[in-house]
Write an enzyme that holds these catalytic residues in place. Structure first.
Site, PDB file in Angstrom:
ATOM      1  N   ASP A 175       0.845  -1.200   0.000  1.00  0.00           N
ATOM      2  CA  ASP A 175       0.000   0.000   0.000  1.00  0.00           C
ATOM      3  C   ASP A 175       0.881   1.252   0.000  1.00  0.00           C
ATOM      4  OD1 ASP A 175      -2.151  -1.700   0.241  1.00  0.00           O
ATOM      5  OD2 ASP A 175      -2.291  -1.476   2.419  1.00  0.00           O
TER       6      ASP A 175
HETATM    7  N1  URA Z   1      -1.215  -5.945   3.932  1.00  0.00           N
HETATM    8  C1  URA Z   1      -1.706  -4.682   3.946  1.00  0.00           C
HETATM    9  O1  URA Z   1      -2.719  -4.428   4.571  1.00  0.00           O
HETATM   10  N2  URA Z   1      -1.033  -3.739   3.274  1.00  0.00           N
HETATM   11  C2  URA Z   1       0.105  -3.976   2.594  1.00  0.00           C
HETATM   12  O2  URA Z   1       0.686  -3.063   1.997  1.00  0.00           O
HETATM   13  C3  URA Z   1       0.602  -5.283   2.587  1.00  0.00           C
HETATM   14  C4  URA Z   1      -0.076  -6.259   3.261  1.00  0.00           C
END
Ligand code: URA
Length: 254
Positions: free
Chosen positions: A104
């Site tokens: 993310d």
């Molecule tokens: N899980 C999440 O919630 N975000 C990420 O970036 C990776 C795994």
């Protein structure tokens, strides 16, 4: 490997195929010391020495970078609005790199950047169950009950519950960095998951009524984030690291 001279130079980012043809017409390309006249001639990527404007251009078929993704950039090749992870990889020769999977925008940590589609497929395939380890700071008190729940599988609103995931609550420690030691309402944890569902870690904690405040990926399969890298930094993988990622492995969580 035998490939056309114009493809060789285009692969190495010298220009488009038509730009490369112009360079050849202008006698700016040499093969083994002789000026090249034919863009379509075959060159051996291992043996022939290709130069452009007097500089040797060795061929790189596959490139692999361990990247420390910082917060605030997107795990994409191009994006109209935000900086992408590829904007950080300035020293590569290949122009066909991509990130293996996604983190993310506000997640930091390990991201493999490569142009090796077969390896990417292997690491992301749901059948391979490659473990990914995350460090997180989570609101509230994360309990042994949460750990048992994560191991059994969590309903995060998908058709299937999550596969067993190993949740470890890290010991509290003092310190002035805003971490758990200062605030009883924050828990530091490590979580190993073997899937790659959208926002998976955040959704797993949301399912037990907790919020992920900070998330960082530490490892993916055998590849571990290099702590000597700063966020935004990267380095090429060693041959051994590439070999290890390809090695047949039983990825089950012990
Ligand atoms: N899980 C999440 O919630 N975000 C990420 O970036 C990776 C795994």
């Amino acid at each position: 490997m035998q490939i056309r001279l114009d493809k060789y130079l285009a692969d190495m980012g010298i220009g488009t195929r038509s730009e490369v043809k112009q360079y050849i017409r202008r006698k700016q390309v040499q093969v083994n010391g002789d000026t090249a006249a034919d863009a379509g001639r075959k060159v051996d990527t291992d043996r022939d020495q290709v130069s452009f404007q007097g500089n040797e251009i060795p061929y790189a078929e596959k490139e692999y970078y361990l990247f420390y993704k910082p917060q605030g950039c997107v795990s994409a090749v191009t994006d109209g609005r935000h900086k992408t992870v590829l904007d950080y990889i300035t020293g590569s020769r290949r122009k066909d790199l991509f990130p293996v999977g996604r983190l993310d925008m506000d997640t930091e940590g390990l991201l493999l950047i490569t142009n090796d589609g077969a390896l990417s497929h292997r690491l992301l395939s749901p059948a391979c169950h490659v473990p990914k380890v995350y460090y997180a700071r989570v609101s509230g008190e994360v309990t042994g009950e949460d750990a048992a729940h994560f191991w059994e599988g969590v309903d995060i609103g998908d058709e299937e519950p999550t596969l067993p995931a190993r949740l470890t609550v890290l010991p509290r420690h003092g310190g002035g960095n805003g971490s758990a030691g200062e605030d009883a309402q924050v828990t530091e944890i490590e979580l190993t998951i073997t899937e790659g569902r959208f926002h998976q870690v955040k959704r797993m904690f949301a399912a037990v009524g907790k919020k992920v405040l900070y998330l960082k990926r530490i490892s993916m399969g055998s590849l571990v984030l290099d702590e000597s890298l700063e966020p935004g930094g990267y380095r090429p993988l060693t041959e051994q690291e590439v070999e290890d990622l390809y090695a047949p492995t039983d990825w089950r969580i012990p």
